[in-house]
Design an enzyme around this catalytic site. Sequence first.
Site, PDB file in Angstrom:
ATOM      1  N   CYS A 136      -8.270  -2.777   3.348  1.00 13.41           N
ATOM      2  CA  CYS A 136      -7.231  -3.795   3.202  1.00 13.41           C
ATOM      3  C   CYS A 136      -5.863  -3.194   3.514  1.00 13.41           C
ATOM      4  O   CYS A 136      -5.264  -2.518   2.677  1.00 13.41           O
ATOM      5  CB  CYS A 136      -7.239  -4.368   1.785  1.00 13.41           C
ATOM      6  N   CYS A 139      -3.075  -4.483   1.275  1.00 16.14           N
ATOM      7  CA  CYS A 139      -3.079  -3.880  -0.062  1.00 16.14           C
ATOM      8  C   CYS A 139      -2.494  -2.467  -0.061  1.00 16.14           C
ATOM      9  O   CYS A 139      -1.701  -2.105  -0.936  1.00 16.14           O
ATOM     10  CB  CYS A 139      -4.500  -3.833  -0.624  1.00 16.14           C
ATOM     11  N   ASP A 140      -2.910  -1.663   0.913  1.00 14.62           N
ATOM     12  CA  ASP A 140      -2.639  -0.228   0.854  1.00 14.62           C
ATOM     13  C   ASP A 140      -1.715   0.310   1.940  1.00 14.62           C
ATOM     14  O   ASP A 140      -1.397   1.501   1.936  1.00 14.62           O
ATOM     15  CB  ASP A 140      -3.969   0.538   0.916  1.00 14.62           C
TER      16      ASP A 140
END
Length: 311
Positions: A136, A139-140
């Site tokens: 992701c 997300c990261d």
Amino acid sequence: MSEIIARCAIIGGGPAGYTAAIYASRAGLAPLLYQGMQPGGQLTTTTEVENFPGYPQGVAGTDMMEEFRLQAERFGADIRTGLITSVDFSQRPFMLVTDGGDTIKADTVIIATGASASYLGLPDEQKYLGMGVSACATCDGFFYRNRRVAVVGGGDTACEEALYLSTLAKDVFLIVRKPFLRASKVMQKRVFERENIQVLFNTNTLGLYGEEVLEGAHLVEFKGEPQERVYDLDIDGFFLAIGHRPNTEVFRGKIDMDEAGYIKVASPSTRTNVPGVFAAGDVADPGYMQAVNAAAAGCRAAIDAERFLQQ
């Protein structure tokens, strides 16, 4: 083996499932939640979450999910670890069977089993999961600002991930096993025009390396052909963008799904084609796949279940 009676049974223990349990508990539904063998869901594979509201300094994914669980239990949710191995939605109350042999009779069911990211199958993927390997970018990606990263995949999702990372990372390598991109023409154009994205066609990943964290990938170009070339690529992040698989095997033939296996809902509600059965989170949403969106869907599912019981 025993028989359990529940007004609301929740299957899945990620952001959607736990949030549904919080709202259902506060509504007096005394929900029974089975959280599967990975309590907390995919967020437990993320080292730190910085984009969920209410955590200005960031929070470890495991810690955040533990707080979700404790909040649900505070209001009376009965949370258990185990798998639902079969379901019968053809009669009311609905019948669920656990891997321990228990039978659950539920007036309503909320499905929040999520989706699992597809991986290449390399043993090193799990070794560096959360330590350089991610599925992701949204997300990261922030953790790789001004660093070198690689994205695996050749479709629209991979191109979107590469474009997003290119706004943060110094260099982005798009690893594509075919000699072309499967993405739409407009996405291809954007990728080729982005100066810090380099597309590596005809390339496969053999493995990953690094001491405590990811330091690079072992790649092979033109695998099995006369011009085959094996080399190492120094990178700090390795992002998988080859799709997700909804965790819906146990529900096949019991509820309407799309071709990929995602449960169909009557958006913006969480109602499925079976009255009294609701679906929330990634299991019914291949478009966003964010914890905050899953949590919101869990809230809606609990409210939908409460209103269904009232009617």
